[in-house]
Design an enzyme around this catalytic site. Structure first.
Site, mmCIF file in Angstrom:
data_model
loop_
_atom_site.group_PDB
_atom_site.id
_atom_site.type_symbol
_atom_site.label_atom_id
_atom_site.label_comp_id
_atom_site.label_asym_id
_atom_site.label_seq_id
_atom_site.Cartn_x
_atom_site.Cartn_y
_atom_site.Cartn_z
ATOM 1 N N ARG A 1 0.677 -0.395 0.063
ATOM 2 C CA ARG A 1 0.112 -0.243 0.184
ATOM 3 C C ARG A 1 0.951 1.327 -0.147
ATOM 4 O O ARG A 1 0.124 2.188 0.551
ATOM 5 C CB ARG A 1 -0.639 0.099 0.642
ATOM 6 N N LYS B 1 3.014 11.329 -11.077
ATOM 7 C CA LYS B 1 2.557 10.581 -12.783
ATOM 8 C C LYS B 1 3.064 9.719 -12.265
ATOM 9 O O LYS B 1 4.084 8.748 -12.884
ATOM 10 C CB LYS B 1 1.897 10.894 -13.612
ATOM 11 N N GLU C 1 10.427 18.336 -24.940
ATOM 12 C CA GLU C 1 9.625 18.610 -23.883
ATOM 13 C C GLU C 1 9.731 19.370 -23.123
ATOM 14 O O GLU C 1 9.152 20.228 -22.756
ATOM 15 C CB GLU C 1 9.624 16.809 -23.028
ATOM 16 N N LYS D 1 7.123 23.358 -15.483
ATOM 17 C CA LYS D 1 5.908 22.175 -14.493
ATOM 18 C C LYS D 1 5.583 22.492 -13.040
ATOM 19 O O LYS D 1 4.555 22.118 -12.864
ATOM 20 C CB LYS D 1 7.226 20.617 -15.275
ATOM 21 N N GLU E 1 -4.686 16.872 -12.103
ATOM 22 C CA GLU E 1 -4.917 16.560 -13.153
ATOM 23 C C GLU E 1 -6.834 17.031 -13.450
ATOM 24 O O GLU E 1 -6.997 16.202 -14.056
ATOM 25 C CB GLU E 1 -4.323 16.413 -14.248
ATOM 26 N N ARG F 1 -3.669 21.595 -15.350
ATOM 27 C CA ARG F 1 -2.122 20.395 -15.457
ATOM 28 C C ARG F 1 -2.951 19.702 -16.657
ATOM 29 O O ARG F 1 -1.920 19.223 -17.237
ATOM 30 C CB ARG F 1 -2.180 19.339 -13.855
ATOM 31 N N ASN G 1 -0.392 18.199 -21.989
ATOM 32 C CA ASN G 1 -0.499 17.207 -22.580
ATOM 33 C C ASN G 1 -0.660 17.355 -24.236
ATOM 34 O O ASN G 1 -1.254 16.649 -25.032
ATOM 35 C CB ASN G 1 -2.205 16.390 -22.482
ATOM 36 N N HIS H 1 0.203 15.521 -26.835
ATOM 37 C CA HIS H 1 -0.335 13.992 -26.929
ATOM 38 C C HIS H 1 -1.270 13.975 -27.039
ATOM 39 O O HIS H 1 -0.943 12.461 -27.233
ATOM 40 C CB HIS H 1 0.233 14.046 -25.517
ATOM 41 N N HIS I 1 -0.005 10.059 -28.696
ATOM 42 C CA HIS I 1 -0.565 8.776 -28.141
ATOM 43 C C HIS I 1 -1.289 7.847 -29.243
ATOM 44 O O HIS I 1 -0.946 6.829 -29.366
ATOM 45 C CB HIS I 1 -1.183 9.156 -26.924
ATOM 46 N N HIS J 1 8.710 8.214 -27.659
ATOM 47 C CA HIS J 1 7.907 9.209 -26.867
ATOM 48 C C HIS J 1 7.984 10.759 -27.191
ATOM 49 O O HIS J 1 6.632 10.834 -27.365
ATOM 50 C CB HIS J 1 7.670 9.342 -25.547
#
Lengths: 351, 351
Positions: free
Chosen positions: B112, B134, B176, B214, B224, B228, B232, B235, B239, B252
């Site tokens: 956990r 993330k 980026e 960032k 997000e 935030r 993206n 992206h 993606h 990426h």
């Protein structure tokens, strides 16, 4: 060069537990009900009559602790992706502790976390699993070893569901109620000794008192760094029994009952508890038909198994021991031999 | 009867990003370094010379985005259980973004949740993946669809590792950096147009500025829900390209570069950006050898694929579009045809 990332913030994960008949639940988002065939067969109609949402998916997992594993989580996640659920969708855990743990874990990792609601249908999950936000699954190394802390947004504990509980499952819930009383509330323990939990009002009272006690503990220590570990009273021994019997012989609450009897015997040996107090706990458990004996086949193996339990540190085991009735001590300094002496009183030959 | 569970509290998940030579790291707990064969071959000795702990496990995962899946997480968890790691143990992510995402996710669900540190070894992971918490894995439904928000306790971005980066990986990191400048900082963008990132001081400056930008965004919106999502940019399109090419053709950052060019063309069509501004972005990307074209085979399939992306709501797609240079807009109201018009300019025939 150093850049400070400052994410200090106030997080509000407060929620309410409603101990009452399930009200009408209306949502403006997709909802998935995660349940098992037993609960579904008995109570799904009852729930669906009260549930309104643009889309309701029902995801049925096989019934039993042995299915509390990653495969079941993948079943849930797959169903959510197929039905195009998104970050604003909602899960409802509809069943006992196993369904609650898995639904909560799936909710915590689906798209990095979505909301979930608990509708616990067993006494045990109403008093215990529905408070505290522990979610997770078992694996071959042990119980609840993989999971997350993820709080529900609400819990609905409807007494309606308890009427159809088999007596063993009812008793397993009583074991957790007794646990709460022994470790935190002597008055509550005395009340339980004279109460009749087959009466709905007294049962609701017992559920509310247990939940309040647990909530107070969790609020002080959500991530189990200290006090919350006290809720594992009976569990350190109980988990080993569950592992040894492959989660099939006993219900979770039944192993907790045996585990409490074991912990009490250790507490008496260490002078933390009177033999008469341990006796009162045992009698209360027996009154509800709970098991209080277990024949350990190999005491060395039993002792070794403590170390695979996640509550263990590297080289010590923390035992949660009652301090008389209504108090609790956490002890990591108990010599192996003192524990072995107690384990030996639980072998077939000794009993 | 209603019981209130009140877990409102202040959570401190602040940490530091050190953009500097890796200092000596000493811990009084078990540590596992999660890495891949490439990074390990080049830099494991460098790390181990600076790392001191009672036990150091090295867990090597296969290299590549296609291994960012549950099987790799099970490899990490299994190694930790075998080595009897516990709740106070520590993980170190030693590699690029894939290693960081998987190590962070494993840390978030092992018992956990345990602590982890990031030592990003690629430019992309130093500027991007190491900020924001993330974590996650891919599955057959898409990228990063299963995961958690779990902040590292510290990030060490050592320029030493960037010297051995293949030029394509270096450029992917620049993509980026450009993303951050276009959406949030016009001055930074202008600085980048004249900067020489092959010079160590200028590169460190670029990393620090990206990371600060960032961090400011994430601090306002960790989970997000709003701002935030602006990160993206590039992206949403990227993606789909990654999915269509099975994560094998492009890095990426390369798909982000193409995705930014696509988003810019849409922004120009909608009057949010001048054609000359879009041109400046494209030129900066090309200066670092980044791809800016992609031949869409089936524009309808490409459009449909947006809806499987997790940033999508039920019936709309949110596009992150630059507002000139240094600004950003999130738009969920763009008609299918307007997007299709842009996609058609990226078919083989149109280019």
């Amino acid at each position: 060069m150093t850049v400070d990332i400052d994410l200090k913030k106030t997080v509000d994960t407060s929620y309410k537990i409603y101990i009452d008949a399930l009200p009408a639940l209306t949502f403006d988002k997709k909802v998935a009900v995660v349940t098992n065939p037993t609960v579904s067969g008995l109570h799904l109609d009852y729930l669906l009559e009260r549930l309104e949402a643009p889309a309701v998916e029902v995801i049925t997992l096989p019934d039993g602790e042995q299915y509390k594993n990653w495969e079941s989580i993948e079943t849930v996640l797959g169903a959510l992706f197929e039905a195009r659920f998104n970050r604003s969708s909602l899960l409802i855990a509809f069943g006992g502790g196993v369904i609650g743990d898995m639904t909560g874990f799936a909710a915590s990792i689906f798209q990095r976390g979505i909301d979930f609601i608990q509708i616990p249908t067993t006494l045990l999950s109403q008093v215990d699993a529905s408070v505290g936000g522990k979610t997770g699954i078992n694996n071959r190394y042990g119980k609840n070893l993989v999971g997350a802390f993820h709080q529900p947004i609400a819990v609905y504990a409807d007494p309606h569901f308890l009427a159809t509980l088999p007596p063993r499952e009812f008793a397993a819930g009583v074991a957790e109620i007794v646990k709460m009383a022994v470790t935190f509330d002597a008055d509550f323990f005395a009340w339980l000794e004279t109460a009749d939990l087959s009466k709905p009002e007294q049962l609701a009272e017992a559920v509310a008192r247990s939940v309040k006690t647990k909530a107070a503990v969790v609020a002080q220590d959500e991530k189990e760094r200290g006090l919350r570990a006290a809720l594992n009273y009976g569990h350190t021994f109980g988990h080993v029994i569950e592992n040894e019997t492959n989660y099939t012989t006993y219900l979770h609450g039944e192993t907790v009952a045996i585990g409490m009897v074991m912990a009490n015997r250790l507490a008496v040996a260490l002078g933390l508890m009177e033999a008469t107090e341990a006796e009162r706990v045992e009698q209360l458990l027996q009154r509800y038909g709970l098991p209080v004996r277990y024949a350990i086949a190999d005491v060395d193996a039993f002792y070794e198994a403590f170390f695979l339990d996640k509550k263990s540190g590297d080289n010590s085991i923390t035992f949660i021991l009652p301090q008389h009735l209504g108090g609790v001590e956490m002890r990591s300094d108990i010599p192996r031999e003192a524990v072995m002496d107690i384990l030996r009183t639980f072998t077939e030959a000794a009993q």
